[in-house]
Write an enzyme that holds these catalytic residues in place. Structure first.
Site, mmCIF file in Angstrom:
data_model
loop_
_atom_site.group_PDB
_atom_site.id
_atom_site.type_symbol
_atom_site.label_atom_id
_atom_site.label_comp_id
_atom_site.label_asym_id
_atom_site.label_seq_id
_atom_site.Cartn_x
_atom_site.Cartn_y
_atom_site.Cartn_z
ATOM 1 N N CYS A 340 0.848 -1.180 0.000
ATOM 2 C CA CYS A 340 0.000 0.000 0.000
ATOM 3 C C CYS A 340 0.890 1.238 0.000
ATOM 4 O O CYS A 340 0.950 1.984 0.978
ATOM 5 C CB CYS A 340 -0.900 -0.044 1.224
ATOM 6 S SG CYS A 340 -2.172 1.163 1.112
ATOM 7 N N GLU A 341 1.630 1.407 -1.080
ATOM 8 C CA GLU A 341 2.537 2.547 -1.210
ATOM 9 C C GLU A 341 2.845 2.711 -2.698
ATOM 10 O O GLU A 341 3.258 1.737 -3.348
ATOM 11 C CB GLU A 341 3.805 2.289 -0.393
ATOM 12 C CG GLU A 341 4.783 3.423 -0.484
ATOM 13 C CD GLU A 341 5.730 3.539 0.706
ATOM 14 O OE1 GLU A 341 5.429 3.033 1.806
ATOM 15 O OE2 GLU A 341 6.786 4.165 0.502
#
Ligand code: LLP
Length: 425
Positions: A340-341
């Site tokens: 999640c980046e």
């Protein structure tokens, strides 16, 4: 000869990718032992090959290096214990384990003193701290000659921007410290960066000679450090190891002539021994078109391989199609992971700029193999996003062995506690 990396790959060291995935799941690191053995052999002209285990420190890899006659470098207490766990003695001929660092944390100082580990001191303070605890112990000094070179600014270890080594102008102070504590300086070491070239090397050799002359005939060994580059892209060639050796050998011979005694020549490669042996196999789990970009999203992220996000490092990639295809049209794609980046992209250049790569058409469920991932791959893995550490497989003589199992969720949280959990309701 220049390296060629395939765009479609069905096997690694003669073992099918499907077979490897059956054994390890995905994502999984796979190493080809024969490459590591061959690379150690390439360096046989050096008196000592000291593997910089930070590149890939799995016990089985260390054991392989030990059996092939290499000794080992350790940059932490953990690496000293790892080397011992893989069968290296703490002391002995050629110092089987050398501790190379710029500081001693207190536990590592205790460990080094208790085991009599040879120390390569990267700061004047280390000399005094060791001297107070273990007077009389021979030492090596790691010198920062005032310049450096690396594949990235983050891997340049020389010059005044670098924290590494003893500043060349501090040598006199270090020699008086070593005299005060009666620590004979038997070795000199220079490592100016990871991914250096022959042009810079000539400069390093000259600096080594002048430093050795200043230290005097107590020096019986010089270390060329690590930094040998390896090809990461088709068309790149291997470094000319013979020319590399010749430059160092000539410097060594001039030092021998000055001192009138033999001087050993050591090399300390990390990447060179393991980079090309390693592959990270992942599965394509989603394919999306985002405006003009096609994304292949795989189940490995920068928690598994951090080099692209850290340095914009380029790794060759290939596809293994489930249907056994050997030919497919190619297209330009972005390869990303599950984290999640937005920086979790394997196709990026330094500074975080997303770029595309020409790869064969593929479908969800096909495998994507990230190549040249043996050095600074699994060792830089993390639990970010609570991802468990990937397993590692070693292929030797056609046999596949699991040398690290996939970390389980329970292992990942085993050293965490909720205070007073028993009282909470
Ligand atoms: N010796 C010393 C003292 C070092 O600091 C290093 C690497 C080596 C030897 C081995 O260097 P090599 O032969 O592997 O180039 N994570 C970065 C590389 C960091 C290197 C740190 N020191 C990367 O993924 O490129």
């Amino acid at each position: 000869m220049s390296s060629q990396f395939p765009l479609i790959r069905r096997e690694i060291a003669g073992v099918s990718i499907e077979g490897l995935v059956q054994q390890g799941g995905t994502p999984v690191f796979v190493y080809d032992a024969s490459v590591i053995l061959e690379r150690i052999e390439d360096l046989a002209a050096f008196d000592v090959v000291r593997y910089a285990q930070k590149a890939c420190s799995n016990l089985a890899i260390l054991d392989l290096c030990r059996r092939q006659g290499a000794v080992v470098d350790a940059v932490s207490g953990g690496e000293i214990l790892r080397a011992e766990a893989a069968g290296f003695n703490a002391t002995g001929d050629s110092h089987p384990i050398v501790y190379t660092a710029d500081i001693f944390d207190l536990q590592t100082l205790d460990l080094v003193v208790a085991k009599g580990i040879h120390v390569n001191c990267g700061s004047p303070d280390m000399i005094s701290q060791l001297g107070e605890r273990a007077p009389g112990q021979p030492i090596t000094l790691r010198i920062n000659p005032g310049f450096g070179h690396g594949h990235s600014q983050k891997t340049n270890t020389g010059g005044e921007q670098s924290k590494h080594g003893i500043w060349h102008e501090d040598l006199a102070d270090c020699l008086s410290r070593s005299e005060r504590y009666q620590l004979p300086v038997t070795g000199l070491h220079m490592h100016i960066g990871s991914g250096t070239d022959l042009e810079h090397l000539a400069q390093v050799c000259a600096a080594m000679e002048s430093m050795a002359t200043l230290v005097g005939p107590s020096v019986t060994l010089i270390s060329a450090g690590g930094g040998l580059p390896t090809p990461y892209q088709s068309g790149e060639t291997h470094i000319d190891v013979e020319a590399y050796f010749d430059l160092w050998d000539a410097a060594r011979k001039r030092i021998e002539k000055t001192f009138e005694h033999p001087v050993g020549l050591e090399i300390e490669p990390g990447r060179y021994l393991t980079a090309e042996s390693g592959y990270l196999i992942a599965e394509i789990r989603a394919i999306k078109q985002m405006g003009n970009n096609i994304f292949y999203l795989i189940d490995a992220g920068f928690n598994d391989l951090a080099r692209p996000i850290l340095y914009g490092a380029y790794h060759p990639m290939s596809i293994c199609h489930r249907d056994g295809s050997m030919h497919r049209e190619s297209r330009q794609v972005v390869v990303g992971g599950p984290l999640c980046e937005s920086g979790d992209i394997f196709t990026q250049t330094e500074g975080g700029y997303v770029c595309t790569r020409e790869l064969p058409e593929a479908s969800v469920g096909d495998f994507l193999v990230i190549e040249c991932a043996g050095a600074y791959g699994s060792v830089m893995g993390s639990n970010y996003n609570s991802k468990t550490l990937a397993p590692e497989l070693l292929i030797q003589d056609g046999q596949v062995r699991t040398i690290r199992t996939r970390q389980t969720f329970e292992e990942m949280i085993s050293n965490e506690t909720i205070p007073d959990a028993d009282k909470a309701s």
